[in-house]
Structures are given as structure tokens and as C-alpha cells.
Design a protein around this motif. Structure first.
Motif, PDB file in Angstrom:
ATOM      1  N   ALA A 297       0.841  -1.209   0.000  1.00  0.00           N
ATOM      2  CA  ALA A 297       0.000   0.000   0.000  1.00  0.00           C
ATOM      3  C   ALA A 297       0.873   1.254   0.000  1.00  0.00           C
ATOM      4  O   ALA A 297       0.569   2.239  -0.681  1.00  0.00           O
ATOM      5  CB  ALA A 297      -0.921  -0.008   1.220  1.00  0.00           C
ATOM      6  N   GLN A 298       1.974   1.217   0.761  1.00  0.00           N
ATOM      7  CA  GLN A 298       2.922   2.337   0.761  1.00  0.00           C
ATOM      8  C   GLN A 298       3.482   2.559  -0.644  1.00  0.00           C
ATOM      9  O   GLN A 298       3.540   3.684  -1.136  1.00  0.00           O
ATOM     10  CB  GLN A 298       4.076   2.040   1.713  1.00  0.00           C
ATOM     11  CG  GLN A 298       5.233   3.019   1.587  1.00  0.00           C
ATOM     12  CD  GLN A 298       6.557   2.416   2.019  1.00  0.00           C
ATOM     13  OE1 GLN A 298       7.152   2.904   2.967  1.00  0.00           O
ATOM     14  NE2 GLN A 298       7.042   1.391   1.336  1.00  0.00           N
ATOM     15  N   ASP A 299       3.894   1.484  -1.300  1.00  0.00           N
ATOM     16  CA  ASP A 299       4.487   1.593  -2.633  1.00  0.00           C
ATOM     17  C   ASP A 299       3.516   2.212  -3.629  1.00  0.00           C
ATOM     18  O   ASP A 299       3.912   3.038  -4.464  1.00  0.00           O
ATOM     19  CB  ASP A 299       4.930   0.213  -3.126  1.00  0.00           C
ATOM     20  CG  ASP A 299       6.019  -0.394  -2.249  1.00  0.00           C
ATOM     21  OD1 ASP A 299       6.530   0.316  -1.358  1.00  0.00           O
ATOM     22  OD2 ASP A 299       6.360  -1.569  -2.450  1.00  0.00           O
ATOM     23  N   ALA A 300       2.262   1.805  -3.544  1.00  0.00           N
ATOM     24  CA  ALA A 300       1.255   2.347  -4.462  1.00  0.00           C
ATOM     25  C   ALA A 300       1.084   3.852  -4.250  1.00  0.00           C
ATOM     26  O   ALA A 300       0.950   4.621  -5.216  1.00  0.00           O
ATOM     27  CB  ALA A 300      -0.078   1.622  -4.264  1.00  0.00           C
ATOM     28  N   GLN A 301       1.091   4.272  -2.982  1.00  0.00           N
ATOM     29  CA  GLN A 301       0.956   5.700  -2.683  1.00  0.00           C
ATOM     30  C   GLN A 301       2.167   6.483  -3.196  1.00  0.00           C
ATOM     31  O   GLN A 301       2.023   7.579  -3.761  1.00  0.00           O
ATOM     32  CB  GLN A 301       0.814   5.903  -1.171  1.00  0.00           C
ATOM     33  CG  GLN A 301      -0.493   5.416  -0.587  1.00  0.00           C
ATOM     34  CD  GLN A 301      -1.680   6.235  -1.076  1.00  0.00           C
ATOM     35  OE1 GLN A 301      -1.594   7.440  -1.238  1.00  0.00           O
ATOM     36  NE2 GLN A 301      -2.795   5.569  -1.328  1.00  0.00           N
ATOM     37  N   ILE A 302       3.343   5.923  -3.022  1.00  0.00           N
ATOM     38  CA  ILE A 302       4.559   6.608  -3.470  1.00  0.00           C
ATOM     39  C   ILE A 302       4.585   6.714  -4.986  1.00  0.00           C
ATOM     40  O   ILE A 302       4.985   7.749  -5.545  1.00  0.00           O
ATOM     41  CB  ILE A 302       5.803   5.860  -2.944  1.00  0.00           C
ATOM     42  CG1 ILE A 302       5.904   6.028  -1.422  1.00  0.00           C
ATOM     43  CG2 ILE A 302       7.073   6.376  -3.622  1.00  0.00           C
ATOM     44  CD1 ILE A 302       7.011   5.230  -0.779  1.00  0.00           C
TER      45      ILE A 302
ATOM     46  N   LEU B  80       5.630  11.480  -0.109  1.00  0.00           N
ATOM     47  CA  LEU B  80       6.509  10.313   0.037  1.00  0.00           C
ATOM     48  C   LEU B  80       6.729  10.000   1.509  1.00  0.00           C
ATOM     49  O   LEU B  80       6.601   8.840   1.938  1.00  0.00           O
ATOM     50  CB  LEU B  80       7.852  10.599  -0.651  1.00  0.00           C
ATOM     51  CG  LEU B  80       9.005   9.642  -0.326  1.00  0.00           C
ATOM     52  CD1 LEU B  80       8.693   8.240  -0.822  1.00  0.00           C
ATOM     53  CD2 LEU B  80      10.310  10.145  -0.933  1.00  0.00           C
ATOM     54  N   ILE B  81       7.034  11.019   2.282  1.00  0.00           N
ATOM     55  CA  ILE B  81       7.275  10.822   3.717  1.00  0.00           C
ATOM     56  C   ILE B  81       6.010  10.347   4.417  1.00  0.00           C
ATOM     57  O   ILE B  81       6.054   9.468   5.289  1.00  0.00           O
ATOM     58  CB  ILE B  81       7.783  12.132   4.343  1.00  0.00           C
ATOM     59  CG1 ILE B  81       9.139  12.495   3.737  1.00  0.00           C
ATOM     60  CG2 ILE B  81       7.885  12.011   5.867  1.00  0.00           C
ATOM     61  CD1 ILE B  81       9.637  13.873   4.122  1.00  0.00           C
ATOM     62  N   ALA B  82       4.867  10.897   4.021  1.00  0.00           N
ATOM     63  CA  ALA B  82       3.598  10.497   4.638  1.00  0.00           C
ATOM     64  C   ALA B  82       3.303   9.023   4.370  1.00  0.00           C
ATOM     65  O   ALA B  82       2.830   8.298   5.253  1.00  0.00           O
ATOM     66  CB  ALA B  82       2.466  11.363   4.104  1.00  0.00           C
ATOM     67  N   ALA B  83       3.590   8.560   3.149  1.00  0.00           N
ATOM     68  CA  ALA B  83       3.365   7.153   2.805  1.00  0.00           C
ATOM     69  C   ALA B  83       4.279   6.250   3.615  1.00  0.00           C
ATOM     70  O   ALA B  83       3.854   5.203   4.117  1.00  0.00           O
ATOM     71  CB  ALA B  83       3.587   6.944   1.311  1.00  0.00           C
TER      72      ALA B  83
ATOM     73  N   ARG C 203       5.802  19.324  -2.279  1.00  0.00           N
ATOM     74  CA  ARG C 203       4.542  18.674  -1.928  1.00  0.00           C
ATOM     75  C   ARG C 203       4.634  17.166  -2.185  1.00  0.00           C
ATOM     76  O   ARG C 203       4.167  16.358  -1.375  1.00  0.00           O
ATOM     77  CB  ARG C 203       3.404  19.279  -2.748  1.00  0.00           C
ATOM     78  CG  ARG C 203       2.028  18.699  -2.397  1.00  0.00           C
ATOM     79  CD  ARG C 203       0.940  19.324  -3.256  1.00  0.00           C
ATOM     80  NE  ARG C 203       0.806  20.759  -3.013  1.00  0.00           N
ATOM     81  CZ  ARG C 203       0.966  21.684  -3.931  1.00  0.00           C
ATOM     82  NH1 ARG C 203       1.265  21.354  -5.180  1.00  0.00           N
ATOM     83  NH2 ARG C 203       0.813  22.963  -3.625  1.00  0.00           N
ATOM     84  N   ASN C 204       5.238  16.800  -3.296  1.00  0.00           N
ATOM     85  CA  ASN C 204       5.416  15.376  -3.612  1.00  0.00           C
ATOM     86  C   ASN C 204       6.308  14.690  -2.585  1.00  0.00           C
ATOM     87  O   ASN C 204       6.062  13.537  -2.198  1.00  0.00           O
ATOM     88  CB  ASN C 204       6.027  15.210  -5.000  1.00  0.00           C
ATOM     89  CG  ASN C 204       5.154  15.775  -6.108  1.00  0.00           C
ATOM     90  OD1 ASN C 204       5.660  16.240  -7.124  1.00  0.00           O
ATOM     91  ND2 ASN C 204       3.833  15.757  -5.918  1.00  0.00           N
TER      92      ASN C 204
END
Length: 318
Positions: free
Chosen positions: A169-174, A279-282, A274-275
Motif C-alpha cells: 500500500a505504501q508503494d502504491a501511494q509513493i 513520500l514521507i507520509a506514505a 509537496r510530492n
């Protein structure tokens, strides 16, 4: 003949500017150019900042692009079979719970796949290995009750699979919130700035070539035509050259102003930052979920260990 002459003029109009710029560039490279129009210091500073931004995007994307590869943390020494990847750990645990014999348990572990092969991540691999290990101990356990290590391994398998799903799920968000944004900045915004800078360089070469021609340098002509005129025509050529220099200067100034605007827009946009925040949020969300999953598992395994110690102590009293 008139048509041929008109054709020749069209070729000269399109070919001569390019040829003049090319000749000017070669002269500069060989150190033969007398004068070279200098770009404003502020413009050069903007170029340096855009180059730095491009370098940053390229370097970061080289590393973070690994988030597009599912198996980036999958150990290369693991050899898992088709059956190993056939079903999720949760599905296998459910099938094992209804098994009444070692044979049925083995069938549950090797049940045909119900969907696509399971992910090849490190956490998923740990989950599959833990469940298989748990089953090995359960099959060979002849004592009363369940083997505590087998029970702990099964619970660890379920937890590890959950961690693996959180990583996916993290990878998809990134991919959607960081990689897509930074790739757009690199391949679109910074590319536009590169094109604008190239236009400035072409205008600068054209200006310097025009200046050199106005001072009596070599001109570009079609075969069979003279590059110089005499008498009244030479004076007319001088006026024409002066007008061409002014036109080239206007072109250079216009291209420079446009490039400044494009480069400032690239440098001032908040999208890259912002991007990066996305990344950090994911990553934070993934590690938070992993922490929660393992925090819930840890006391359960600790309790199993304590109970085993108690049973061991009690049995040693007899």
C-alpha cells in the motif's frame, strides 16, 4: 528560371540562419570568434539552479524508482515454488484450521491458487516461511496441547503478511503521489526550461553571427552568387545588415525574457516539495501500521514464552 530563383531564395532563407549559427558555434569552439554576447548574471544563476534541480530529480528518481518493483526487498537466495505462492497465508491458516489429519493439513498448504501468485516481498516471504515452519512443528508434535513455538510462528506469519500488505500500500501511494509528480517535473517542466534555454542559445549564436556578417565577415550564399555587392548596393547592404542586427537583438532579448519566465516557474513551483511530503507520509503510514501490527503480536508471543517457561519449571519439579 524565375521559379528556380524563387526556390533558391526560399532555401537560402531557411538554410542560412542555421548555417550561420553553426558557423558561429564552430568559431567559438575553436577560439576564433572576436565577440561573444554575454548572458546576464541573473540569467546564468537561474540556469545553474535549474541544472541543480534537474540533478536532484534524476538522483532521487534513480533510487525511489525501486518502489515500482514489487520484489525490491525480496531475498535473491529464496526458492519458493508455485504452490508456495498459490494462496495467502490467511487463506492457508483458514484451511489448516479445518484439517483433521496431517494429510489434510498438507493439502491445505499446497491448495491450488485462488487468484494471482502472492507478492514477492520480504515480509510475505517471512510469512510463508513462518507458516510452513509452524506446520512442520505441528505435524511432529505428539504431546498434549499445541506446540507453543508452532502457535507463535503461525501468529507471526499472519502478522508478517499484514506488514507486507502495508508495504505494498505504501508503494502504491509513493508511485502515484511522488514518482508521478517528480517524473512530470523532470520530463515536462524542466524539459520546457531546457528548450527555452536552447532557444536563447540559438538566438545568441544568431545575433553574434549577424554582427560578424555586418562587420564584413563571410556570408552564406547559394552557388553561383556573389557574397558582396559594390557601390550603391554595398551601402544598401550595410543598412540591411544594421536592420538584421537589430532584429537579431530583439529576438535574443525576447527569447531570454521567455526563458527567464519558464525557469522561474520551474524553480518556484511547490510541487516537488509537496510530492516529497507525500513520500514521507506514505512511509510514515507504513511504519506506523507495521509498528501497530507487531506491537499487537509481541505480547501474545511473550505470553506463550512465559507459559512455556512455567510448564518447563513445573515439569522439572517431578
Amino acid at each position: 528560371m524565375d521559379k528556380f530563383q524563387a526556390f533558391g531564395k526560399n532555401i537560402s532563407a531557411t538554410f542560412t540562419p542555421f548555417a550561420a549559427r553553426t558557423q558561429q558555434y564552430v568559431k567559438e569552439q575553436l577560439g576564433q570568434a572576436e565577440d561573444k554576447t554575454q548572458l546576464p548574471p541573473d540569467y546564468i544563476e537561474l540556469e545553474k539552479r535549474v541544472d541543480a534541480l534537474k540533478q536532484v530529480h534524476t538522483k532521487m528518481l534513480q533510487v525511489t524508482s525501486q518502489y515500482t518493483h514489487e520484489a525490491y526487498d525480496y531475498p535473491t537466495n529464496i526458492r519458493e515454488s508455485f504452490n508456495d505462492l498459490g494462496r495467502t497465508v490467511s487463506e492457508k491458516v483458514h484451511l489448516l484450521s479445518s484439517a483433521t489429519s496431517p494429510a489434510e493439513a498438507q493439502q491445505a498448504l499446497t491448495a491450488p491458487p485462488s487468484a494471482k501468485p502472492q507478492p514477492k516481498t520480504f515480509s510475505h516471504a517471512i510469512a510463508r516461511a513462518s507458516l510452513a515452519s509452524s506446520q512442520i512443528l505441528s505435524q511432529d508434535h505428539s504431546g498434549a496441547g499445541e506446540d507453543p513455538l508452532a502457535t507463535a510462528l503461525e501468529k507471526y506469519a499472519i502478522a508478517s503478511e499484514k506488514v507486507g500488505e502495508a508495504r505494498l500500500a505504501q508503494d502504491a501511494q509513493i508511485q502515484s503521489r511522488f514518482l508521478a509528480g517528480w517524473s512530470t517535473t523532470l520530463n515536462t517542466n524542466i524539459m520546457f526550461a531546457t528548450r527555452a534555454r536552447k532557444a536563447v542559445e540559438n538566438a545568441r549564436l544568431g545575433l553574434d553571427a549577424t554582427k560578424a556578417k555586418a562587420k564584413g565577415g563571410p556570408t552564406f550564399t547559394l552557388p553561383g552568387h556573389s557574397g558582396r555587392m559594390d557601390g550603391m548596393e554595398d551601402e544598401a547592404m550595410t543598412e540591411e545588415a544594421r536592420a538584421m542586427v537589430e532584429q537579431a537583438e530583439d529576438e535574443f532579448v525576447g527569447q531570454t525574457e521567455e526563458a527567464v519566465g519558464v525557469m522561474k516557474n520551474v524553480l518556484d513551483t511547490p510541487e516537488p516539495l509537496r510530492n516529497l511530503a507525500d513520500l514521507i507520509a506514505a512511509q510514515l503510514e507504513y511504519h506506523k501500521k507495521a509498528y501497530e501490527i507487531l506491537s499487537e503480536l509481541a505480547p501474545v508471543v511473550d505470553q506463550l514464552q512465559v507459559e512455556q517457561e512455567v510448564r518447563r519449571h513445573d515439569s522439572s519439579d517431578f
